[in-house]
Structure formats: C-alpha cells, structure tokens
Design an enzyme around this catalytic site. Structure first.
Site, PDB file in Angstrom:
ATOM      1  N   ASP A  72       0.832  -1.197   0.000  1.00 46.11           N
ATOM      2  CA  ASP A  72       0.000   0.000   0.000  1.00 46.11           C
ATOM      3  C   ASP A  72       0.874   1.256   0.000  1.00 46.11           C
ATOM      4  O   ASP A  72       0.633   2.216  -0.736  1.00 46.11           O
ATOM      5  CB  ASP A  72      -0.908  -0.022   1.231  1.00 46.11           C
ATOM      6  CG  ASP A  72      -2.105   0.912   1.114  1.00 46.11           C
ATOM      7  OD1 ASP A  72      -2.443   1.329  -0.010  1.00 46.11           O
ATOM      8  OD2 ASP A  72      -2.720   1.207   2.155  1.00 46.11           O
ATOM      9  N   HIS A  84      -4.373   2.968  -7.141  1.00 43.81           N
ATOM     10  CA  HIS A  84      -5.542   2.610  -6.336  1.00 43.81           C
ATOM     11  C   HIS A  84      -6.790   2.434  -7.190  1.00 43.81           C
ATOM     12  O   HIS A  84      -7.652   1.600  -6.881  1.00 43.81           O
ATOM     13  CB  HIS A  84      -5.768   3.650  -5.247  1.00 43.81           C
ATOM     14  CG  HIS A  84      -5.029   3.359  -3.986  1.00 43.81           C
ATOM     15  ND1 HIS A  84      -3.681   3.640  -3.828  1.00 43.81           N
ATOM     16  CD2 HIS A  84      -5.423   2.772  -2.817  1.00 43.81           C
ATOM     17  CE1 HIS A  84      -3.289   3.257  -2.622  1.00 43.81           C
ATOM     18  NE2 HIS A  84      -4.332   2.722  -1.990  1.00 43.81           N
ATOM     19  N   HIS A 119      -6.486  -0.946  -8.626  1.00 42.55           N
ATOM     20  CA  HIS A 119      -6.820  -1.885  -7.549  1.00 42.55           C
ATOM     21  C   HIS A 119      -8.329  -2.069  -7.451  1.00 42.55           C
ATOM     22  O   HIS A 119      -8.839  -3.185  -7.323  1.00 42.55           O
ATOM     23  CB  HIS A 119      -6.293  -1.374  -6.206  1.00 42.55           C
ATOM     24  CG  HIS A 119      -7.016  -1.939  -5.018  1.00 42.55           C
ATOM     25  ND1 HIS A 119      -8.211  -1.406  -4.545  1.00 42.55           N
ATOM     26  CD2 HIS A 119      -6.748  -2.998  -4.226  1.00 42.55           C
ATOM     27  CE1 HIS A 119      -8.639  -2.125  -3.519  1.00 42.55           C
ATOM     28  NE2 HIS A 119      -7.757  -3.086  -3.294  1.00 42.55           N
ATOM     29  N   HIS A 148      -5.555  -5.739   0.445  1.00 45.29           N
ATOM     30  CA  HIS A 148      -5.563  -4.451  -0.253  1.00 45.29           C
ATOM     31  C   HIS A 148      -4.174  -4.081  -0.770  1.00 45.29           C
ATOM     32  O   HIS A 148      -3.995  -3.791  -1.957  1.00 45.29           O
ATOM     33  CB  HIS A 148      -6.074  -3.378   0.705  1.00 45.29           C
ATOM     34  CG  HIS A 148      -5.966  -1.980   0.176  1.00 45.29           C
ATOM     35  ND1 HIS A 148      -6.873  -1.435  -0.700  1.00 45.29           N
ATOM     36  CD2 HIS A 148      -5.041  -1.010   0.409  1.00 45.29           C
ATOM     37  CE1 HIS A 148      -6.515  -0.196  -0.995  1.00 45.29           C
ATOM     38  NE2 HIS A 148      -5.418   0.090  -0.333  1.00 45.29           N
TER      39      HIS A 148
END
Length: 377
Positions: free
Chosen positions: A169, A264, A267, A281
């Site tokens: 992340d 992101h 993602h 995540h």
C-alpha cells in the site's frame, strides 16, 4: 492556489505503547468505548488491564459485530452515550478502526492498530458497508484522529503478511503523489465532511505531503527487507520501527494530503475478478503500482527498481500473484471500466486515461512483471 494538509493531533509509536493507552484516555475522562474484535482484545488483554489499573480508567466493551455499517455505528453511539464514555478507541484492523471513526465523528478518537497492513489509521475518512458486507459509502470527518497509538511489539507479533501488505500500500504513495503534483489535482484533504453532508472547499496538495510521500518510498527501499526479517522472527528492530512508521504515518499522510492516482483506481478495478478476493488491499495495490508505472511510461530503471523491491519482500508483480491465472479481454475491459469511472483517482494522472489505454497498461504490466519474476528466480 488553496492548499491543505491534514494529520492526526498526536502520533505515538514504540514498544509496549499500549501500556500508556490509559494516559491518553485520561485526557478526556475516565472511560472509553473500546471498539475491537474479540480476538484482537484477547491478544492485548494483559496490556489493557495494566494500563487501566495504572491510569484509573475503564474500557467499556462494545461487542463489535465486525462490520462498519450505519446500523452498527448507531448502536455503538448509543452504547457510548448510555455508559457516559468520554472517548472512543478503535483497536485492531480496518473495520474496527473505521467504525470507531464513524462513532466518534472526529471527536476524542484514539486509534490503536494491531497490524501495519494499511495507511488508514491516520486518515479522516472511513468506508461504510451494509450489514452483509456490501460497499455503502465513504465518510469524511472534520478532523483526523486525536491520537494514533502504535505498539510495535504487538505489530511484530502479527503475521508478516500484514506488514508486507502495508508495504504494498505504501509503495504507491510516492508515485501517486507525484502524479498529483504534475497534474495539479485536488486532494483528499479537501473532501466533504460527514456522511456526504455539506461541502468543504477543495484544495491541492502541499510540499510537505510530497516530501513525506518521497520519504515513504525511500524508507521502503532502505528498510523493507530487514523489517520483513524482523517480523518473521517476531522482534522489534530499528528497521521494523521504520517500516511501521512508513506504512502507517508516512503513507497515511502522503496519500491523504498528496493524493491517489492510477494504482488505487486499478486496484478497485481488480476487485471485480473473483480470484483477487482472497488477497489483501496492499497486495493488489502493489501490482496496481506497476500498472501505473507502465501507464505513464516510467523510465526502465525506475520500473525495475520497483519490481526488484516487490520481489525482495514478496509483493505481487503480476496477475498470477493476486489469484488471476487467466482472464478474457472482456474481463480486462470490465476491470479498466471500473478503474476509469469519472470519480476514480485514475483521472489525477497528468494525461488523459481511457479505458483502452488502461487495458493496454494492465496487460503489458502483467507481461512485464511475469517475465521479470522468471528472471529474478
């Protein structure tokens, strides 16, 4: 040009810091609503008992249901009211932390992560779900947590996969902030407050946020491998302390006040593929970062530096690493379409991104990552 920077009032990190939790509760009063999964409470019960006795405070149990839903938030707010709680504690992982944010609504909030898997603990936002686990909405509050308290002894004894996911992340933070700087995009620090109620003036990122995002990437390269080794052995070292700060504080401030980008958004697109659902995540963001670098045609040396880092700590670099062994062009298009919806952060990139260009970047990144992984092995 209006700029904004948002951060918690206090950030404290160190070994056995949970034993000082009672001190921070005592700033607000003598009791706190403790929102945590029973397993997380059990892991740290001895420290909670010790700090409760030392500082003369009471922790009111919440019987947290495990989901950050409007119904659970309303129930817990009533529990806090009925017991005269002077502050709210979110202890554990993301769901408990987000629920505590929603219950506190930005007031007298203490966040105590037991893992370093994401950069959410420092932020003024939360994700709401329905009681059965479906996405509901985002919530933004008038300020970040009052205190973020990190016990690195607890984090060192958590499974290493959480720490590595946090590095995945954090890996995106610099590259996404850089994209926002280049495109002069408005950042998360200027978003609405509350459950989509009201509107705060929007703002662009600060030099401070970009400096933190840059240090975030530098720390990963310098200390990531050594921190993983420390976590594997359940010990606290300077490298582990560095990466915990990197995953939570530097990445948290860097993403919120520096902005998100393609990594992101991609993602989010990956989540439509069933194979990815068992991956964390940060693991999916790791491959999303590689996709972003391909999308922006980053220098070969930079792309290979990121690939080397990912492989050195065990982060995904291609689809097969996040549970997707094969995909159709139609599935890839669905991923790209979700990544490119109008409100997604992919549009913070300093150039136009289309569904077609997003598809091409993901497909090429999968090939590059897969081939590079074979060479690395």
């Amino acid at each position: 040009m209006r700029k904004a920077f948002i951060c918690p009032s206090k950030y404290v990190q160190g070994e056995n810091e949970l034993e000082n939790l009672g001190y921070f509760v005592s700033i607000y009063g003598d009791s706190a609503l403790l929102i945590a999964h029973p397993d997380d409470v059990a892991r740290v019960q001895a420290k909670l008992d010790k700090t409760s006795e030392k500082f003369g405070v009471k922790f009111v149990t919440s019987n947290f249901g495990g989901e950050c839903s409007r119904q659970e938030v309303e129930r817990l707010q009533q529990v806090a009211k009925d017991n005269g709680c002077s502050c709210t504690i979110g202890l554990g992982g993301g769901k408990a932390i987000d629920t505590a944010k929603c219950v506190a609504q930005g007031d007298n909030l203490i966040i105590c992560p037991t893992i370093a898997a994401t950069d959410a603990p420092t932020s003024h936002s939360a994700v709401l779900y329905t009681p059965d686990g479906q996405f509901d909405d985002y919530a933004y509050f008038k300020q970040s947590p009052s205190v973020v308290l990190i016990d690195t002894t607890v984090i060192a004894n958590a499974p290493t996969r959480f720490l590595v996911s946090g590095m995945g992340d954090a890996l995106s933070t610099y590259f996404e902030a850089r994209a926002n700087v280049r495109s002069f995009t408005k950042v998360n620090a200027g978003l609405p407050c509350g459950f989509r109620e009201g509107k705060c003036p929007e703002a662009k990122g600060t030099q401070a946020a970009f400096a933190l995002a840059t240090l975030c990437y530098q720390n990963l390269l310098a200390d990531g491998v050594a921190a993983k080794a420390a976590s594997d052995m359940n010990v606290v070292t300077q490298a582990l302390e560095s990466i915990v700060e990197t995953n939570i504080l530097l990445s948290g401030l860097g993403f919120e006040s520096g902005g998100l980008g393609a990594a992101h958004a991609i993602h989010d697109g990956f989540t439509i593929l069933e194979g990815t659902h068992k991956y964390m995540h940060g693991e999916k963001v790791s491959f999303g970062t590689i996709c972003q670098l391909v999308l922006e045609n980053a220098p070969k040396e930079e792309l290979e530096e990121v690939l080397d880092f990912c492989l050195s700590v065990g982060l995904p670099v291609c689809f097969s690493d996040i549970g997707v062994d094969s995909y159709t062009d139609d599935e890839l298009r669905q991923v790209a379409e979700k990544a490119c919806i109008p409100e997604e952060s992919i549009h913070a990139m300093p150039f136009e991104v289309t569904v077609e260009s997003c598809m091409a970047a993901i497909k090429a990144a999968d090939k590059i990552g897969s081939d590079y992984k074979k060479l690395y092995a």
